[in-house]
Scaffold this motif. Structure first.
Motif, mmCIF file in Angstrom:
data_model
loop_
_atom_site.group_PDB
_atom_site.id
_atom_site.type_symbol
_atom_site.label_atom_id
_atom_site.label_comp_id
_atom_site.label_asym_id
_atom_site.label_seq_id
_atom_site.Cartn_x
_atom_site.Cartn_y
_atom_site.Cartn_z
ATOM 1 N N LYS A 263 0.831 -1.210 0.000
ATOM 2 C CA LYS A 263 0.000 0.000 0.000
ATOM 3 C C LYS A 263 0.859 1.250 0.000
ATOM 4 C CE LYS A 263 -4.043 -2.007 2.271
ATOM 5 N NZ LYS A 263 -5.104 -1.813 3.291
ATOM 6 N N GLU B 98 1.298 -4.976 4.370
ATOM 7 C CA GLU B 98 0.330 -5.488 5.336
ATOM 8 C C GLU B 98 -0.058 -6.912 4.971
ATOM 9 O OE1 GLU B 98 -2.497 -1.601 6.205
ATOM 10 O OE2 GLU B 98 -3.388 -3.351 5.266
ATOM 11 N N ARG B 99 -0.544 -7.673 5.934
ATOM 12 C CA ARG B 99 -1.126 -8.969 5.583
ATOM 13 C C ARG B 99 -2.390 -8.716 4.777
ATOM 14 N NH1 ARG B 99 -2.231 -12.468 10.429
ATOM 15 N NH2 ARG B 99 0.000 -12.793 10.245
ATOM 16 N N TYR B 100 -2.587 -9.479 3.711
ATOM 17 C CA TYR B 100 -3.802 -9.337 2.913
ATOM 18 C C TYR B 100 -4.888 -10.217 3.511
ATOM 19 C CZ TYR B 100 -7.147 -9.540 -0.869
ATOM 20 O OH TYR B 100 -8.306 -9.472 -1.599
ATOM 21 N N LEU B 101 -6.002 -9.607 3.860
ATOM 22 C CA LEU B 101 -7.118 -10.351 4.440
ATOM 23 C C LEU B 101 -8.088 -10.727 3.330
ATOM 24 C CD1 LEU B 101 -7.663 -7.897 7.438
ATOM 25 C CD2 LEU B 101 -6.295 -9.998 7.435
ATOM 26 N N SER C 72 -19.129 -2.439 2.471
ATOM 27 C CA SER C 72 -18.372 -3.488 1.788
ATOM 28 C C SER C 72 -18.638 -3.553 0.294
ATOM 29 C CB SER C 72 -18.683 -4.846 2.425
ATOM 30 O OG SER C 72 -18.276 -4.834 3.777
ATOM 31 N N GLN D 2 -18.190 -2.293 -2.879
ATOM 32 C CA GLN D 2 -17.323 -1.314 -3.527
ATOM 33 C C GLN D 2 -16.902 -1.844 -4.883
ATOM 34 O OE1 GLN D 2 -13.866 -0.675 -1.062
ATOM 35 N NE2 GLN D 2 -15.054 -0.298 0.780
#
Ligand code: MV4
Length: 593
Positions: free
Chosen positions: A158, A200-203, A230, A232
């Protein structure tokens, strides 16, 4: 309290802010660009001042000119709305230096939250849970690889200066990391002049859940519950709701506490939003938006609190008008963004003029809009025409109410997200409170949202992303047949418009709102003429079988060719027109059985 407030924005949010100013007895100073002279926000203002040419840099982003208007008009404060100068720390500082109150947070809070790595660092120190990952930018791709290995794949790269999904790339494995890292960096450079990237960890398939906070000058911070955003597309929110379908009272209190801690950690003041990701019972801080958001209205509907009013009061040094204990959530609210976009063309912007405009109304319906009949959606500004917000006692009823309201909305001949919203809200996925990610990524499903009669995208043009396959417009006419009123939708394909003339140049003649809801288009077996004109061509023969949407004839009216298509599939049992014949509005053209 202020006597006059300048609203440094346009469109629906300028109207929204001015409405509250009026209720508070505060004079509203409007500003406009040369493209916006004749718009609702200008007319609603108590006085309006020209900023400059249409380009944002010369108008709504022109700090010197805005401060000049503030001084000339005697406005004591400036409300920036969202977008434009809303999260611009130097602007907040410039206001202060000019002796005008910036209705928003202190410049230092905007700045702290503007750097996503700095924000993560501050939040981690304040004990706010952040998405696992780093709190300072990676120095190189190699360092990013080391960090990613520690965090564990998949990871998100990011942009540090980013936010709202700009400069966001996913790497599923180490092989993909360099590309993702460099892609995020390029985008960060392009949009924020900052190439720095963190990991970052991707969730997987998280929910976007954000908490509305209010903080006053005496240091009181409260929250107004959460919103689920949510649904989007390309990181643009499309549908928002409050409360979130997967947050219970216990979690609400917990994430409310996280949000107020986050705000307190940067000495926040004014209205703000703490955005986070929800995965089951886990909640991770994502970023804080230091402005009033587009979707603040769903929170207003379930709390009864006017968030803009609180912003104005806080800026004037007053305490919050409610305490945390007084905040009560009631019922359910949903907001649909009515954008001039073609969902069936991968959400391509679809700017254009509005000839006919009718807003829904009735119980539990709120429309925040900044346009009207005769307005034009220009490609220069945001494609959002309006926000449609509904309230009802629970989610299921709010959904039914939204579908009813969407059915009443007429914005012609503009292509908008209304068909998309109607389709999404009718799905099982929505009913179950899922993120609908599968649908939003399903090209065939999105293409099925094309207006009826839309010519299939031409083959061989490769990827149809933003393909320019001609303007397809839809208009509704009222036709009375044998004493019964019918709404006839007329769909103009690319071949029905004069080839040389721009669609924008069409005369706004005889465009009428529909008689009723969206389903009143059936006219029995008779195909009636929606207009008066001369038959140029007849494309069917008596006895022929036709499919719904097939060309029946072409009628010239006002120098324009109008394709009349079959309103139903069947056999042409009667054909009442011939080439060269004159027809009047409401004449029976054919009978299709
Ligand atoms: C994420 C994510 C998964 N993992 N970050 C960031 C901006 C916002 N518009 C969406 N963002 C996401 N950040 C990590 N570490 C997934 C998204 C995301 C998303 C999140 C919730 C609901 C819908 C979404 C659609 C696209 C991306």
């Amino acid at each position: 309290m202020f006597e006059k407030v300048l609203v440094a924005n346009r469109g629906e949010i300028a109207v929204r802010v001015m409405r509250t100013l009026r209720e508070m007895g505060i004079g509203a100073v409007g500003v406009y660009s040369e493209a916006d002279r004749d718009t609702p926000h200008v007319r609603l203002a108590d006085e309006a001042h020209l900023l400059g040419p249409p380009a944002p840099a010369e108008s709504y982003l022109n700090v010197d000119r805005i401060l000049e208007v503030a001084a000339k008009s005697g406005a004591a404060a400036i409300h920036p709305g969202y977008g434009f100068l809303a999260e611009n720390a130097p602007f907040a500082t410039a206001c202060e230096e000019a002796g005008v109150v910036f209705i928003g947070p202190p410049a230092a809070a905007i700045e702290a939250m503007g750097s996503k790595t700095r924000a993560r660092e501050l939040m981690a120190e304040a004990g706010v849970p952040i998405v696992p990952g780093t709190t300072s930018p990676a120095e190189s791709v190699d360092q990013a690889k080391e960090q990613a290995a520690e965090i564990g794949y998949p990871v998100a790269c990011k942009a540090a200066g980013g936010g709202g999904g700009k400069g966001f790339r996913v790497a599923a494995s180490e092989e993909e990391l360099a590309d993702a890292f460099e892609g995020a960096s390029r985008e960060g450079e392009k949009f924020f002049s900052d190439p720095k990237v963190y990991i970052e960890r991707y969730l997987d398939d998280p929910r976007h859940v954000e908490v509305q906070v209010l903080a006053d000058a005496s240091g009181t911070v409260i929250h107004l519950g959460e919103r689920d955003c949510s649904i989007q597309r390309r990181h643009q929110k499309l549908i928002e709701e409050a409360p979130a379908p997967h947050v219970d009272a216990e979690m609400r209190e917990r994430i409310g506490g996280i949000a107020t801690d986050a705000a307190a950690a940067v000495d926040y003041r004014s209205a703000g939003t703490v955005e986070g990701l929800q995965v089951g019972d886990d909640y991770f801080f994502l970023e804080m938006n230091t402005r009033v958001q587009v979707e603040h209205c769903v929170t207003e509907m379930v709390t009864g609190i006017d968030i803009v009013r609180e912003q104005v009061r806080i800026a004037a040094g007053e305490d919050l008008s409610i305490s945390q204990a007084e905040v009560e959530l009631r019922g359910h609210a949903i907001e649909c963004r009515i954008n001039a976009e073609a969902a069936h063309k991968n959400f391509a912007p679809a700017p254009g003029p509005i000839h006919s405009y009718v807003e829904p109304a009735g119980p539990g319906v709120r429309v925040d809009s900044g346009l009207e009949a005769g307005s034009e959606v220009t490609p220069l500004y945001d494609p959002m025409v309006a926000k449609l917000i509904v309230w009802d006692t629970d989610r299921e009823r709010a959904t039914a109410r939204m579908l009813r309201a969407l059915g009443e909305y007429r914005i012609e001949p503009l292509v908008t997200l209304i068909p998309f919203h109607r389709a999404i809200l009718a799905t099982e996925q929505w009913a179950r409170g899922e993120t609908c990610r599968d649908l939003l990524e399903d090209r065939d499903w999105l293409k099925s949202l094309a207006p009826e009669g839309t010519p299939a995208p031409s083959e061989g043009s490769g990827d149809d992303e933003e393909s320019d396959d001609g303007e397809v417009t839809e208009r509704t006419y009222q036709v009375e047949v044998d004493g019964r009123l019918h709404a006839v939708r007329v769909i103009g394909g690319r071949d029905s418009a004069p080839r040389s003339a721009a669609t924008a140049a069409r005369p706004p003649a005889r465009r009428r709102p529909a008689a009723g809801g969206g389903t009143a288009s059936e006219t029995g077996e008779v195909l009636v003429s929606p207009l008066q004109g001369t038959v140029l061509r007849v494309a069917v023969e008596q006895g022929q079988e036709v499919d719904q949407g097939a060309l029946v004839c072409v009628i010239e009216a006002m120098k324009m060719e109008n394709e009349i298509t079959a309103h139903r599939s069947g056999k042409v049992t009667q054909l009442n027109v011939a080439e060269g014949a004159s027809v009047a509005t409401g004449d029976s053209l054919a009978k299709i059985e």
